[in-house]
Design a protein around this motif. Structure first.
Motif, PDB file in Angstrom:
ATOM      1  N   VAL A 159     -48.050 -27.619 -52.060  1.00 30.26           N
ATOM      2  CA  VAL A 159     -48.798 -27.457 -53.305  1.00 30.26           C
ATOM      3  C   VAL A 159     -49.992 -28.412 -53.221  1.00 30.26           C
ATOM      4  CG1 VAL A 159     -48.705 -27.492 -55.821  1.00 30.26           C
ATOM      5  CG2 VAL A 159     -46.625 -26.983 -54.514  1.00 30.26           C
ATOM      6  N   THR A 160     -51.178 -27.859 -53.081  1.00 34.27           N
ATOM      7  CA  THR A 160     -52.360 -28.704 -52.911  1.00 34.27           C
ATOM      8  C   THR A 160     -52.719 -29.413 -54.216  1.00 34.27           C
ATOM      9  OG1 THR A 160     -53.811 -26.815 -53.349  1.00 34.27           O
ATOM     10  CG2 THR A 160     -53.267 -27.270 -51.049  1.00 34.27           C
ATOM     11  N   GLU A 161     -53.587 -30.394 -54.089  1.00 38.26           N
ATOM     12  CA  GLU A 161     -53.886 -31.279 -55.217  1.00 38.26           C
ATOM     13  C   GLU A 161     -54.347 -30.533 -56.466  1.00 38.26           C
ATOM     14  OE1 GLU A 161     -55.208 -33.562 -51.446  1.00 38.26           O
ATOM     15  OE2 GLU A 161     -54.705 -31.539 -52.069  1.00 38.26           O
ATOM     16  N   ASP A 162     -55.175 -29.524 -56.315  1.00 43.98           N
ATOM     17  CA  ASP A 162     -55.700 -28.807 -57.481  1.00 43.98           C
ATOM     18  C   ASP A 162     -54.609 -28.079 -58.249  1.00 43.98           C
ATOM     19  OD1 ASP A 162     -58.249 -29.653 -56.998  1.00 43.98           O
ATOM     20  OD2 ASP A 162     -58.892 -27.817 -55.993  1.00 43.98           O
ATOM     21  N   THR A 218     -47.364 -37.032 -51.779  1.00 44.26           N
ATOM     22  CA  THR A 218     -48.259 -37.883 -51.006  1.00 44.26           C
ATOM     23  C   THR A 218     -49.617 -37.966 -51.696  1.00 44.26           C
ATOM     24  OG1 THR A 218     -48.979 -35.999 -49.640  1.00 44.26           O
ATOM     25  CG2 THR A 218     -47.185 -37.358 -48.786  1.00 44.26           C
ATOM     26  N   GLU A 219     -50.317 -39.068 -51.468  1.00 50.32           N
ATOM     27  CA  GLU A 219     -51.689 -39.206 -51.945  1.00 50.32           C
ATOM     28  C   GLU A 219     -52.546 -38.251 -51.129  1.00 50.32           C
ATOM     29  OE1 GLU A 219     -55.624 -40.212 -52.603  1.00 50.32           O
ATOM     30  OE2 GLU A 219     -54.723 -40.736 -50.680  1.00 50.32           O
ATOM     31  N   GLY A 220     -53.371 -37.449 -51.824  1.00 49.98           N
ATOM     32  CA  GLY A 220     -54.044 -36.340 -51.174  1.00 49.98           C
ATOM     33  C   GLY A 220     -54.943 -36.701 -50.016  1.00 49.98           C
ATOM     34  N   ARG A 221     -55.798 -37.700 -50.175  1.00 54.16           N
ATOM     35  CA  ARG A 221     -56.780 -37.997 -49.132  1.00 54.16           C
ATOM     36  C   ARG A 221     -56.167 -38.707 -47.933  1.00 54.16           C
ATOM     37  NH1 ARG A 221     -61.652 -41.071 -51.905  1.00 54.16           N
ATOM     38  NH2 ARG A 221     -59.883 -42.202 -52.785  1.00 54.16           N
ATOM     39  N   SER A 222     -55.346 -39.710 -48.187  1.00 52.95           N
ATOM     40  CA  SER A 222     -54.797 -40.508 -47.089  1.00 52.95           C
ATOM     41  C   SER A 222     -53.481 -39.963 -46.550  1.00 52.95           C
ATOM     42  CB  SER A 222     -54.564 -41.950 -47.566  1.00 52.95           C
ATOM     43  OG  SER A 222     -53.508 -41.997 -48.520  1.00 52.95           O
ATOM     44  N   THR A 230     -52.511 -44.124 -62.512  1.00 51.75           N
ATOM     45  CA  THR A 230     -52.638 -42.991 -63.437  1.00 51.75           C
ATOM     46  C   THR A 230     -53.869 -42.137 -63.115  1.00 51.75           C
ATOM     47  OG1 THR A 230     -53.805 -44.418 -65.023  1.00 51.75           O
ATOM     48  CG2 THR A 230     -51.418 -44.171 -65.295  1.00 51.75           C
ATOM     49  N   ARG A 231     -54.895 -42.755 -62.533  1.00 45.20           N
ATOM     50  CA  ARG A 231     -56.093 -42.001 -62.184  1.00 45.20           C
ATOM     51  C   ARG A 231     -55.807 -40.935 -61.127  1.00 45.20           C
ATOM     52  NH1 ARG A 231     -59.431 -46.007 -60.404  1.00 45.20           N
ATOM     53  NH2 ARG A 231     -59.698 -46.678 -62.583  1.00 45.20           N
ATOM     54  N   LEU A 232     -54.825 -41.191 -60.276  1.00 46.10           N
ATOM     55  CA  LEU A 232     -54.465 -40.206 -59.253  1.00 46.10           C
ATOM     56  C   LEU A 232     -54.079 -38.867 -59.881  1.00 46.10           C
ATOM     57  CD1 LEU A 232     -52.264 -42.344 -56.818  1.00 46.10           C
ATOM     58  CD2 LEU A 232     -54.562 -41.458 -56.375  1.00 46.10           C
ATOM     59  N   PHE A 233     -53.449 -38.932 -61.055  1.00 43.99           N
ATOM     60  CA  PHE A 233     -52.981 -37.708 -61.701  1.00 43.99           C
ATOM     61  C   PHE A 233     -54.087 -37.055 -62.518  1.00 43.99           C
ATOM     62  CE2 PHE A 233     -49.437 -40.444 -60.805  1.00 43.99           C
ATOM     63  CZ  PHE A 233     -48.530 -39.577 -60.219  1.00 43.99           C
ATOM     64  N   SER A 234     -54.912 -37.873 -63.193  1.00 45.39           N
ATOM     65  CA  SER A 234     -56.006 -37.292 -63.976  1.00 45.39           C
ATOM     66  C   SER A 234     -57.056 -36.655 -63.063  1.00 45.39           C
ATOM     67  CB  SER A 234     -56.660 -38.367 -64.855  1.00 45.39           C
ATOM     68  OG  SER A 234     -57.231 -39.396 -64.068  1.00 45.39           O
ATOM     69  N   MET A 235     -57.159 -37.148 -61.837  1.00 44.92           N
ATOM     70  CA  MET A 235     -58.129 -36.611 -60.881  1.00 44.92           C
ATOM     71  C   MET A 235     -57.505 -35.599 -59.918  1.00 44.92           C
ATOM     72  SD  MET A 235     -60.282 -40.066 -59.920  1.00 44.92           S
ATOM     73  CE  MET A 235     -61.400 -39.137 -58.859  1.00 44.92           C
ATOM     74  N   ARG A 236     -56.236 -35.262 -60.140  1.00 43.16           N
ATOM     75  CA  ARG A 236     -55.524 -34.321 -59.270  1.00 43.16           C
ATOM     76  C   ARG A 236     -55.622 -34.765 -57.811  1.00 43.16           C
ATOM     77  NH1 ARG A 236     -55.422 -29.112 -61.706  1.00 43.16           N
ATOM     78  NH2 ARG A 236     -54.930 -29.411 -63.909  1.00 43.16           N
ATOM     79  N   MET A 268     -56.477 -18.804 -59.437  1.00 42.52           N
ATOM     80  CA  MET A 268     -55.578 -18.251 -58.429  1.00 42.52           C
ATOM     81  C   MET A 268     -54.870 -19.385 -57.708  1.00 42.52           C
ATOM     82  SD  MET A 268     -56.458 -15.524 -55.420  1.00 42.52           S
ATOM     83  CE  MET A 268     -55.152 -14.747 -54.501  1.00 42.52           C
ATOM     84  N   ASN A 269     -53.594 -19.209 -57.474  1.00 40.66           N
ATOM     85  CA  ASN A 269     -52.833 -20.278 -56.848  1.00 40.66           C
ATOM     86  C   ASN A 269     -53.295 -20.493 -55.428  1.00 40.66           C
ATOM     87  OD1 ASN A 269     -50.422 -21.661 -55.611  1.00 40.66           O
ATOM     88  ND2 ASN A 269     -49.791 -21.489 -57.746  1.00 40.66           N
ATOM     89  N   ARG A 270     -53.366 -21.787 -55.008  1.00 46.86           N
ATOM     90  CA  ARG A 270     -53.860 -22.111 -53.674  1.00 46.86           C
ATOM     91  C   ARG A 270     -52.777 -22.708 -52.791  1.00 46.86           C
ATOM     92  NH1 ARG A 270     -59.248 -25.305 -55.724  1.00 46.86           N
ATOM     93  NH2 ARG A 270     -60.018 -23.685 -57.079  1.00 46.86           N
ATOM     94  N   ILE A 271     -51.563 -22.255 -52.968  1.00 49.04           N
ATOM     95  CA  ILE A 271     -50.471 -22.808 -52.179  1.00 49.04           C
ATOM     96  C   ILE A 271     -50.481 -22.125 -50.822  1.00 49.04           C
ATOM     97  CG2 ILE A 271     -47.985 -23.148 -52.062  1.00 49.04           C
ATOM     98  CD1 ILE A 271     -47.961 -23.124 -55.068  1.00 49.04           C
ATOM     99  N   LEU A 272     -50.894 -22.835 -49.797  1.00 41.91           N
ATOM    100  CA  LEU A 272     -51.064 -22.270 -48.462  1.00 41.91           C
ATOM    101  C   LEU A 272     -50.394 -23.150 -47.430  1.00 41.91           C
ATOM    102  CD1 LEU A 272     -54.870 -21.479 -48.711  1.00 41.91           C
ATOM    103  CD2 LEU A 272     -53.015 -19.852 -48.957  1.00 41.91           C
ATOM    104  N   VAL A 273     -50.107 -22.550 -46.303  1.00 42.93           N
ATOM    105  CA  VAL A 273     -49.569 -23.327 -45.195  1.00 42.93           C
ATOM    106  C   VAL A 273     -50.450 -23.047 -43.987  1.00 42.93           C
ATOM    107  CG1 VAL A 273     -47.469 -23.917 -43.917  1.00 42.93           C
ATOM    108  CG2 VAL A 273     -47.281 -22.981 -46.196  1.00 42.93           C
ATOM    109  N   ALA A 274     -51.732 -23.265 -44.134  1.00 42.47           N
ATOM    110  CA  ALA A 274     -52.675 -23.074 -43.047  1.00 42.47           C
ATOM    111  C   ALA A 274     -52.564 -24.222 -42.072  1.00 42.47           C
ATOM    112  CB  ALA A 274     -54.096 -22.994 -43.614  1.00 42.47           C
ATOM    113  N   ALA A 275     -52.846 -23.932 -40.799  1.00 44.14           N
ATOM    114  CA  ALA A 275     -52.669 -24.942 -39.759  1.00 44.14           C
ATOM    115  C   ALA A 275     -53.516 -26.180 -40.014  1.00 44.14           C
ATOM    116  CB  ALA A 275     -53.023 -24.348 -38.399  1.00 44.14           C
ATOM    117  N   ALA A 276     -54.759 -25.980 -40.459  1.00 43.84           N
ATOM    118  CA  ALA A 276     -55.615 -27.131 -40.704  1.00 43.84           C
ATOM    119  C   ALA A 276     -55.076 -28.022 -41.794  1.00 43.84           C
ATOM    120  CB  ALA A 276     -57.025 -26.648 -41.069  1.00 43.84           C
ATOM    121  N   LEU A 277     -54.367 -27.444 -42.748  1.00 41.17           N
ATOM    122  CA  LEU A 277     -53.802 -28.209 -43.856  1.00 41.17           C
ATOM    123  C   LEU A 277     -52.528 -28.909 -43.431  1.00 41.17           C
ATOM    124  CD1 LEU A 277     -54.176 -28.755 -46.902  1.00 41.17           C
ATOM    125  CD2 LEU A 277     -52.751 -26.756 -47.330  1.00 41.17           C
ATOM    126  N   LEU A 278     -51.770 -28.262 -42.549  1.00 34.25           N
ATOM    127  CA  LEU A 278     -50.468 -28.801 -42.175  1.00 34.25           C
ATOM    128  C   LEU A 278     -50.559 -30.042 -41.284  1.00 34.25           C
ATOM    129  CD1 LEU A 278     -48.345 -25.639 -41.390  1.00 34.25           C
ATOM    130  CD2 LEU A 278     -47.830 -27.383 -43.061  1.00 34.25           C
TER     131      LEU A 278
END
Length: 210
Positions: free
Chosen positions: A77-80, A190-194, A147-153, A1-11
């Motif tokens: 669009v979240t990393e997954d 953007t890089e997901g974690r940072s 390249t690891r950034l993409f293989s690891m989503r 299921m798609n996880r494209i959200l605009v939740a406040a905690a994510l924004l």
């Protein structure tokens, strides 16, 4: 299921980095946040075939499309879910890299695309030309880390777009695939974690010039 959200905690973390580029921030601030791409696509397309469909289905879909005619929307669009991103060429000398974006954003049983696809590949997937962004490696990085950034989503995308209509293509095995064609205004990666910016694509503009 798609996880494209605009939740406040994510924004909260990503908006700060979007503001680092005023061009993207301006487009984002002028857009309406999209709660879920799958639900939006379903209502916009209007799946009105079959014996158990509501009699008002077609008129509801037409009203929904009219509501969003010419309206600018914003989604994360979240990393997954960033299956549309892939690493492109990398120059060891300059540290410059390219990221390829297939402008096909899936949601539920359909997808949002930049423009309308005209044909499919051997597996029945719509064919769309890449959009590309470029950037430079942070100090201490190398090709393997990139390249690891993409293989690891591990890359996130923020997208501003304006829906324009519905497309359809023959489905492998019979029937049709449907999607929503849009004018993609901008994509910020953007890089997901940072949240570190990795690239910006702007429609009709050189994103590296301010």
């Amino acid at each position: 299921m798609n996880r494209i959200l605009v939740a406040a905690a994510l924004l909260l973390p990503v908006l700060a980095f979007a503001d680092a580029d005023p061009r993207f921030a301006k487009l984002r601030d002028e857009a309406e946040p999209l709660g879920g791409l799958g639900t939006f696509l379903e209502k916009y397309i209007g799946a009105c075939d079959g014996p158990f469909v509501d009699a008002q289905c077609k008129s509801n879909a037409e009203a929904f499309r009219k509501k969003y005619q010419g309206k600018r929307l914003y989604m994360i669009v979240t990393e997954d879910d960033t299956t549309m991103l892939s690493p492109g060429p990398y120059s060891p000398g300059s540290g410059e890299y390219t990221i390829n974006i297939t402008p096909f954003f899936p949601g539920g049983s359909s997808a949002l695309t930049h423009g309308a696809p005209k044909k499919t590949d051997g597996n029945g997937n719509p064919i769309l030309p890449y959009l590309t962004v470029t950037g430079e490696m942070p100090e201490g990085w190398n090709l393997q880390m990139f390249t690891r950034l993409f293989s690891m989503r591990a890359v996130r995308a923020q997208v501003v777009f304006t829906p324009q209509g519905v497309w359809s293509l023959p489905k492998k095995g019979g029937g049709k695939n449907y999607g929503v064609t849009a004018r993609i205004e901008a994509i910020l990666l953007t890089e997901g974690r940072s949240g570190q910016p990795m690239g910006l694509w702007l429609n009709g503009k050189d994103a590296r010039k301010r």
